[in-house]
Design a protein around this motif. Sequence first.
Motif, PDB file in Angstrom:
ATOM      1  N   GLY A  16     -63.216  31.480  -7.307  1.00 21.68           N
ATOM      2  CA  GLY A  16     -63.638  30.269  -8.000  1.00 21.68           C
ATOM      3  C   GLY A  16     -64.656  29.480  -7.199  1.00 21.68           C
ATOM      4  N   ALA A  17     -64.476  29.436  -5.875  1.00 24.37           N
ATOM      5  CA  ALA A  17     -65.405  28.714  -5.004  1.00 24.37           C
ATOM      6  C   ALA A  17     -66.780  29.384  -4.973  1.00 24.37           C
ATOM      7  CB  ALA A  17     -64.833  28.631  -3.595  1.00 24.37           C
ATOM      8  N   LYS A  18     -66.799  30.719  -5.112  1.00 29.78           N
ATOM      9  CA  LYS A  18     -68.062  31.449  -5.092  1.00 29.78           C
ATOM     10  C   LYS A  18     -68.813  31.346  -6.422  1.00 29.78           C
ATOM     11  CE  LYS A  18     -66.344  34.907  -1.800  1.00 29.78           C
ATOM     12  NZ  LYS A  18     -65.931  36.320  -1.646  1.00 29.78           N
ATOM     13  N   ASN A  19     -68.083  31.070  -7.488  1.00 34.13           N
ATOM     14  CA  ASN A  19     -68.693  30.990  -8.819  1.00 34.13           C
ATOM     15  C   ASN A  19     -68.645  29.541  -9.298  1.00 34.13           C
ATOM     16  OD1 ASN A  19     -69.112  33.996  -9.865  1.00 34.13           O
ATOM     17  ND2 ASN A  19     -67.179  33.955  -8.734  1.00 34.13           N
ATOM     18  N   GLU A  20     -69.566  28.747  -8.784  1.00 35.91           N
ATOM     19  CA  GLU A  20     -69.553  27.307  -9.044  1.00 35.91           C
ATOM     20  C   GLU A  20     -69.862  26.948 -10.491  1.00 35.91           C
ATOM     21  OE1 GLU A  20     -72.215  25.605  -6.224  1.00 35.91           O
ATOM     22  OE2 GLU A  20     -70.864  25.930  -4.513  1.00 35.91           O
ATOM     23  N   HIS A  21     -70.385  27.905 -11.258  1.00 37.35           N
ATOM     24  CA  HIS A  21     -70.693  27.635 -12.664  1.00 37.35           C
ATOM     25  C   HIS A  21     -69.432  27.608 -13.522  1.00 37.35           C
ATOM     26  CE1 HIS A  21     -70.334  31.994 -12.514  1.00 37.35           C
ATOM     27  NE2 HIS A  21     -70.230  32.016 -13.841  1.00 37.35           N
ATOM     28  N   VAL A  22     -68.301  28.043 -12.917  1.00 38.15           N
ATOM     29  CA  VAL A  22     -67.021  28.089 -13.624  1.00 38.15           C
ATOM     30  C   VAL A  22     -66.088  27.039 -13.031  1.00 38.15           C
ATOM     31  CG1 VAL A  22     -64.955  29.485 -14.022  1.00 38.15           C
ATOM     32  CG2 VAL A  22     -67.211  30.528 -14.209  1.00 38.15           C
ATOM     33  N   LYS A  23     -65.391  26.307 -13.894  1.00 37.30           N
ATOM     34  CA  LYS A  23     -64.418  25.326 -13.422  1.00 37.30           C
ATOM     35  C   LYS A  23     -63.023  25.926 -13.550  1.00 37.30           C
ATOM     36  CE  LYS A  23     -62.584  20.672 -14.053  1.00 37.30           C
ATOM     37  NZ  LYS A  23     -62.599  19.428 -14.884  1.00 37.30           N
ATOM     38  N   LEU A  24     -62.445  26.282 -12.407  1.00 38.17           N
ATOM     39  CA  LEU A  24     -61.092  26.828 -12.387  1.00 38.17           C
ATOM     40  C   LEU A  24     -60.109  25.669 -12.504  1.00 38.17           C
ATOM     41  CD1 LEU A  24     -59.069  29.118 -12.043  1.00 38.17           C
ATOM     42  CD2 LEU A  24     -59.380  28.937  -9.557  1.00 38.17           C
ATOM     43  N   GLU A  25     -59.498  25.524 -13.672  1.00 38.79           N
ATOM     44  CA  GLU A  25     -58.612  24.387 -13.934  1.00 38.79           C
ATOM     45  C   GLU A  25     -57.274  24.530 -13.225  1.00 38.79           C
ATOM     46  OE1 GLU A  25     -58.529  22.532 -17.826  1.00 38.79           O
ATOM     47  OE2 GLU A  25     -60.175  21.595 -16.735  1.00 38.79           O
ATOM     48  N   LYS A  26     -56.634  25.679 -13.390  1.00 39.98           N
ATOM     49  CA  LYS A  26     -55.337  25.881 -12.738  1.00 39.98           C
ATOM     50  C   LYS A  26     -54.945  27.346 -12.786  1.00 39.98           C
ATOM     51  CE  LYS A  26     -53.195  24.179 -17.004  1.00 39.98           C
ATOM     52  NZ  LYS A  26     -52.295  23.178 -17.588  1.00 39.98           N
ATOM     53  N   PHE A  27     -54.010  27.674 -11.897  1.00 43.21           N
ATOM     54  CA  PHE A  27     -53.443  29.016 -11.837  1.00 43.21           C
ATOM     55  C   PHE A  27     -51.957  28.917 -12.136  1.00 43.21           C
ATOM     56  CE2 PHE A  27     -51.128  32.163  -9.166  1.00 43.21           C
ATOM     57  CZ  PHE A  27     -51.509  33.311  -9.842  1.00 43.21           C
ATOM     58  N   LEU A  28     -51.494  29.703 -13.106  1.00 42.13           N
ATOM     59  CA  LEU A  28     -50.097  29.685 -13.511  1.00 42.13           C
ATOM     60  C   LEU A  28     -49.467  31.051 -13.254  1.00 42.13           C
ATOM     61  CD1 LEU A  28     -50.628  27.977 -16.998  1.00 42.13           C
ATOM     62  CD2 LEU A  28     -49.841  26.850 -14.892  1.00 42.13           C
ATOM     63  N   VAL A  29     -48.320  31.051 -12.621  1.00 44.04           N
ATOM     64  CA  VAL A  29     -47.585  32.302 -12.423  1.00 44.04           C
ATOM     65  C   VAL A  29     -46.801  32.563 -13.703  1.00 44.04           C
ATOM     66  CG1 VAL A  29     -45.874  33.530 -11.052  1.00 44.04           C
ATOM     67  CG2 VAL A  29     -47.417  31.904  -9.943  1.00 44.04           C
ATOM     68  N   ALA A  30     -47.301  33.484 -14.504  1.00 43.18           N
ATOM     69  CA  ALA A  30     -46.691  33.761 -15.806  1.00 43.18           C
ATOM     70  C   ALA A  30     -47.081  35.150 -16.274  1.00 43.18           C
ATOM     71  CB  ALA A  30     -47.134  32.720 -16.839  1.00 43.18           C
ATOM     72  N   SER A  31     -46.196  35.785 -17.004  1.00 38.10           N
ATOM     73  CA  SER A  31     -46.497  37.088 -17.597  1.00 38.10           C
ATOM     74  C   SER A  31     -47.143  36.875 -18.956  1.00 38.10           C
ATOM     75  CB  SER A  31     -45.218  37.909 -17.756  1.00 38.10           C
ATOM     76  OG  SER A  31     -44.381  37.334 -18.754  1.00 38.10           O
ATOM     77  N   GLY A  32     -47.822  37.893 -19.453  1.00 38.89           N
ATOM     78  CA  GLY A  32     -48.461  37.786 -20.752  1.00 38.89           C
ATOM     79  C   GLY A  32     -47.474  37.625 -21.886  1.00 38.89           C
ATOM     80  N   GLU A  33     -46.255  38.111 -21.691  1.00 38.28           N
ATOM     81  CA  GLU A  33     -45.229  38.002 -22.726  1.00 38.28           C
ATOM     82  C   GLU A  33     -44.677  36.595 -22.856  1.00 38.28           C
ATOM     83  OE1 GLU A  33     -45.013  42.306 -21.291  1.00 38.28           O
ATOM     84  OE2 GLU A  33     -45.325  40.335 -20.405  1.00 38.28           O
ATOM     85  N   ASP A  34     -44.889  35.759 -21.828  1.00 37.14           N
ATOM     86  CA  ASP A  34     -44.376  34.385 -21.851  1.00 37.14           C
ATOM     87  C   ASP A  34     -45.423  33.432 -21.284  1.00 37.14           C
ATOM     88  OD1 ASP A  34     -42.948  32.046 -21.865  1.00 37.14           O
ATOM     89  OD2 ASP A  34     -41.558  32.620 -20.270  1.00 37.14           O
TER      90      ASP A  34
END
Length: 242
Positions: free
Chosen positions: A110-128
């Motif tokens: 995210g730091a290397k790609n400044e054109h993108v705003k990384l809002e948050k990271f969630l530990v979650a599976s695709g099923e939930d």
Amino acid sequence: MAIVRFVLCLMVEILVLPVTILQYVGIWDSLYKRVFPHLMCRMTTTINDKMGKVKKELFDKLPEFASSSGLTILEVGCGSGANFQFYPWDCKVICTDPNPNFQRLLESSGAKNEHVKLEKFLVASGEDLSPVASASVDAVVCTLVLCTAENVDAVLKEILRVLKPGGAFFFIEHVAADKMTWLHFIQHVIQPAWRYFGDGCYLTRDTRASLEKANFSQLNVKNIVAPLTSLIKYQIVGYAVK
């Protein structure tokens, strides 16, 4: 031929029995989750070099689904953020992955790609994806992720839930080879071992069939032969609209 395949699969199961035992007692999963992010980070560099044109062509369509407040993307199974470089300027990205050990690598990307705003990271599976509100994102992205899902239909149901009306699900996924080929035979034979060393990946999955029966209003998909290892060279690329 079916008998031969069964016998060979059984032989592979026996060969990986020590890993199966380690998995059963929880040791393998714990160790693999720590090592896999670093392995994947190296692999994605190669994948991006070979699949960059495919990704750019697909993700160039993302701005078409932006809402009045801009473009919010949910990436399911984000890994180390290998797709960030292909995302449009000023988009907001919410990332989920069941492996918490990806977070440091993701933040670095995210730091290397400044054109993108990384809002948050969630530990979650695709099923939930319960931490993500219903009808809250403009687009969902999965690349080489559905092959590892325990329940593809459940993942697609969650994707439909979090998408805004008219939003789109973008995907690049490998699928099983044609049933009449030797590659299809080989995929089935080595699957018992591959699941342990491919982060739970299923080489034999027909993801296109799952997409076709999901409740998307529109499905745009094409089959390609990717310039990758033969085991995952047959892929589907496209997007589906809610």
